[in-house]
Motif scaffolding. Sequence first.
Motif, PDB file in Angstrom:
ATOM      1  N   ALA A 166     -41.823 109.656  22.504  1.00 22.17           N
ATOM      2  CA  ALA A 166     -42.785 108.643  23.368  1.00 22.17           C
ATOM      3  C   ALA A 166     -42.187 107.789  24.368  1.00 22.17           C
ATOM      4  CB  ALA A 166     -43.492 107.916  22.212  1.00 22.17           C
ATOM      5  N   TRP A 167     -40.837 107.506  24.114  1.00 23.05           N
ATOM      6  CA  TRP A 167     -40.082 106.796  25.026  1.00 23.05           C
ATOM      7  C   TRP A 167     -39.748 107.377  25.924  1.00 23.05           C
ATOM      8  CZ3 TRP A 167     -34.249 106.336  25.514  1.00 23.05           C
ATOM      9  CH2 TRP A 167     -33.887 105.288  26.319  1.00 23.05           C
ATOM     10  N   TYR A 168     -39.236 108.602  25.876  1.00 23.64           N
ATOM     11  CA  TYR A 168     -38.960 109.545  27.303  1.00 23.64           C
ATOM     12  C   TYR A 168     -40.263 109.772  28.165  1.00 23.64           C
ATOM     13  CZ  TYR A 168     -34.377 111.087  25.062  1.00 23.64           C
ATOM     14  OH  TYR A 168     -33.189 111.176  24.594  1.00 23.64           O
ATOM     15  N   GLY A 169     -41.147 110.099  27.467  1.00 26.64           N
ATOM     16  CA  GLY A 169     -42.402 110.149  28.126  1.00 26.64           C
ATOM     17  C   GLY A 169     -42.912 109.041  29.128  1.00 26.64           C
ATOM     18  N   LEU A 170     -42.760 107.772  28.456  1.00 30.21           N
ATOM     19  CA  LEU A 170     -42.856 106.515  29.099  1.00 30.21           C
ATOM     20  C   LEU A 170     -41.992 106.345  30.532  1.00 30.21           C
ATOM     21  CD1 LEU A 170     -43.911 104.471  25.950  1.00 30.21           C
ATOM     22  CD2 LEU A 170     -45.638 104.880  27.816  1.00 30.21           C
ATOM     23  N   LEU A 171     -40.935 106.559  30.094  1.00 33.65           N
ATOM     24  CA  LEU A 171     -39.922 106.272  31.164  1.00 33.65           C
ATOM     25  C   LEU A 171     -40.014 107.387  32.369  1.00 33.65           C
ATOM     26  CD1 LEU A 171     -36.453 106.405  29.040  1.00 33.65           C
ATOM     27  CD2 LEU A 171     -37.776 104.388  30.178  1.00 33.65           C
ATOM     28  N   VAL A 172     -40.472 108.700  31.782  1.00 30.97           N
ATOM     29  CA  VAL A 172     -40.925 109.575  33.186  1.00 30.97           C
ATOM     30  C   VAL A 172     -41.887 109.086  33.995  1.00 30.97           C
ATOM     31  CG1 VAL A 172     -41.563 111.900  33.484  1.00 30.97           C
ATOM     32  CG2 VAL A 172     -39.646 111.442  31.910  1.00 30.97           C
ATOM     33  N   THR A 173     -42.990 108.705  33.380  1.00 24.25           N
ATOM     34  CA  THR A 173     -44.133 107.849  34.132  1.00 24.25           C
ATOM     35  C   THR A 173     -43.670 106.912  35.109  1.00 24.25           C
ATOM     36  OG1 THR A 173     -44.793 106.316  32.432  1.00 24.25           O
ATOM     37  CG2 THR A 173     -45.758 108.635  32.210  1.00 24.25           C
ATOM     38  N   VAL A 174     -42.790 106.071  34.892  1.00 26.21           N
ATOM     39  CA  VAL A 174     -42.232 105.195  35.802  1.00 26.21           C
ATOM     40  C   VAL A 174     -41.461 105.688  36.706  1.00 26.21           C
ATOM     41  CG1 VAL A 174     -40.917 103.018  36.000  1.00 26.21           C
ATOM     42  CG2 VAL A 174     -42.323 103.403  33.937  1.00 26.21           C
ATOM     43  N   LEU A 202     -46.183  99.359  21.855  1.00 30.58           N
ATOM     44  CA  LEU A 202     -47.393  99.955  20.962  1.00 30.58           C
ATOM     45  C   LEU A 202     -46.871 101.129  20.396  1.00 30.58           C
ATOM     46  CD1 LEU A 202     -50.196 100.290  20.491  1.00 30.58           C
ATOM     47  CD2 LEU A 202     -50.536 101.478  22.457  1.00 30.58           C
ATOM     48  N   ALA A 203     -45.813 102.019  20.975  1.00 24.89           N
ATOM     49  CA  ALA A 203     -45.468 103.104  20.163  1.00 24.89           C
ATOM     50  C   ALA A 203     -44.646 102.726  18.924  1.00 24.89           C
ATOM     51  CB  ALA A 203     -44.653 104.096  21.016  1.00 24.89           C
ATOM     52  N   CYS A 204     -43.953 101.433  19.195  1.00 25.59           N
ATOM     53  CA  CYS A 204     -43.064 100.947  18.313  1.00 25.59           C
ATOM     54  C   CYS A 204     -44.043 100.391  17.057  1.00 25.59           C
ATOM     55  CB  CYS A 204     -42.085 100.016  18.570  1.00 25.59           C
ATOM     56  SG  CYS A 204     -40.753 100.551  19.413  1.00 25.59           S
ATOM     57  N   ARG A 205     -45.203  99.813  17.229  1.00 27.13           N
ATOM     58  CA  ARG A 205     -45.934  99.306  16.219  1.00 27.13           C
ATOM     59  C   ARG A 205     -46.616 100.355  15.475  1.00 27.13           C
ATOM     60  NH1 ARG A 205     -47.573  95.564  20.153  1.00 27.13           N
ATOM     61  NH2 ARG A 205     -49.428  96.642  20.633  1.00 27.13           N
ATOM     62  N   LEU A 206     -47.404 101.405  16.317  1.00 28.55           N
ATOM     63  CA  LEU A 206     -47.874 102.421  15.621  1.00 28.55           C
ATOM     64  C   LEU A 206     -46.848 103.288  14.573  1.00 28.55           C
ATOM     65  CD1 LEU A 206     -50.049 103.765  18.607  1.00 28.55           C
ATOM     66  CD2 LEU A 206     -50.879 102.543  16.667  1.00 28.55           C
ATOM     67  N   ARG A 237     -36.330 110.747  10.074  1.00 27.77           N
ATOM     68  CA  ARG A 237     -35.929 111.461  11.079  1.00 27.77           C
ATOM     69  C   ARG A 237     -37.112 111.916  12.097  1.00 27.77           C
ATOM     70  NH1 ARG A 237     -30.547 111.599  11.639  1.00 27.77           N
ATOM     71  NH2 ARG A 237     -29.185 111.312   9.743  1.00 27.77           N
ATOM     72  N   ARG A 238     -38.157 112.422  11.525  1.00 28.55           N
ATOM     73  CA  ARG A 238     -39.286 112.584  12.177  1.00 28.55           C
ATOM     74  C   ARG A 238     -39.912 111.332  12.850  1.00 28.55           C
ATOM     75  NH1 ARG A 238     -40.668 116.031   7.609  1.00 28.55           N
ATOM     76  NH2 ARG A 238     -42.248 114.437   6.940  1.00 28.55           N
ATOM     77  N   VAL A 239     -39.864 110.319  12.218  1.00 25.87           N
ATOM     78  CA  VAL A 239     -40.383 109.188  12.841  1.00 25.87           C
ATOM     79  C   VAL A 239     -39.609 108.973  13.991  1.00 25.87           C
ATOM     80  CG1 VAL A 239     -40.940 106.827  12.516  1.00 25.87           C
ATOM     81  CG2 VAL A 239     -41.559 108.244  10.871  1.00 25.87           C
ATOM     82  N   LEU A 272     -39.251  96.631  12.960  1.00 20.75           N
ATOM     83  CA  LEU A 272     -40.095  96.789  14.277  1.00 20.75           C
ATOM     84  C   LEU A 272     -39.731  96.053  15.467  1.00 20.75           C
ATOM     85  CD1 LEU A 272     -42.881  97.594  15.794  1.00 20.75           C
ATOM     86  CD2 LEU A 272     -43.938  95.755  14.261  1.00 20.75           C
ATOM     87  N   GLU A 273     -39.175  94.744  15.324  1.00 18.69           N
ATOM     88  CA  GLU A 273     -38.751  93.866  16.357  1.00 18.69           C
ATOM     89  C   GLU A 273     -37.524  94.513  16.972  1.00 18.69           C
ATOM     90  OE1 GLU A 273     -37.383  89.357  17.212  1.00 18.69           O
ATOM     91  OE2 GLU A 273     -38.092  89.912  15.073  1.00 18.69           O
ATOM     92  N   ALA A 274     -36.610  94.945  16.002  1.00 18.78           N
ATOM     93  CA  ALA A 274     -35.284  95.274  16.286  1.00 18.78           C
ATOM     94  C   ALA A 274     -35.279  96.490  17.262  1.00 18.78           C
ATOM     95  CB  ALA A 274     -34.431  95.649  15.134  1.00 18.78           C
ATOM     96  N   VAL A 275     -36.181  97.612  16.975  1.00 17.66           N
ATOM     97  CA  VAL A 275     -36.137  98.848  17.649  1.00 17.66           C
ATOM     98  C   VAL A 275     -36.822  98.707  19.091  1.00 17.66           C
ATOM     99  CG1 VAL A 275     -36.906 101.181  17.625  1.00 17.66           C
ATOM    100  CG2 VAL A 275     -36.127 100.281  15.718  1.00 17.66           C
ATOM    101  N   THR A 276     -37.810  97.714  18.936  1.00 18.73           N
ATOM    102  CA  THR A 276     -38.565  97.607  20.157  1.00 18.73           C
ATOM    103  C   THR A 276     -37.865  96.674  21.212  1.00 18.73           C
ATOM    104  OG1 THR A 276     -40.733  97.101  18.869  1.00 18.73           O
ATOM    105  CG2 THR A 276     -40.515  96.221  21.112  1.00 18.73           C
TER     106      THR A 276
END
Length: 216
Positions: A168-176, A192-196, A159-161, A93-97
Amino acid sequence: MPRTSGERTPAHPTSAKQRQRHARILRSAARLGAAHGLDRVQMQDVARESGVAIATLYRYFPSKTHLFAAVMHAQVLRLDAETPPPPPGTGPLEAVTDLLTGASRQLFEQPLLALAMMRANNAAPVDDNGGGPARRTDELLADLMLRTAGVSHPTERDRRVARLLQQAWYGLLVTVLYERSSPQDAQDGIRLACRLLLAPAARSPGVDGTSRGRAD
């Protein structure tokens, strides 16, 4: 949106000289994209700055979509090469975040280039086998996330995860990048996405590679 002409199949560099020329084109495109954004970059300017004939540029990149999708692929390749293994004791969790928040900060430093790459990646054509530059970039990033999480033998669920987290990451980047949220909001969303998505994996034995090496 730039055109995604499929009339020509992009050529691939084979010799050392061609690979150097190809890399020079990508560096020039990245500099111009960072300064001007996708719509204002002209292929003639890329050719001139990289010192190649316009016909050579179009042989490798039939459109700006092909070009900036390739720039994004090169950026992810560099991220993959420059990302060290997580320190001992770091959980998935920490590493990917840390991976995704760090990559986000780099993208936000050059927002015009980041948006140019993401627009091109979204519009990149798919080849007859269902592949293409965007698919290769997505697979490379997913593999990097799985490796960072310590998943040495990923299952289809793993791989699905990874794909869900990537989207989710792409979507968050686009909003910024479209100025609909702040970089801090995106970083909070990434955590949050990484935790979930990864917290169940973090509680599962073997996800750190000591046993099964999978995230389920």
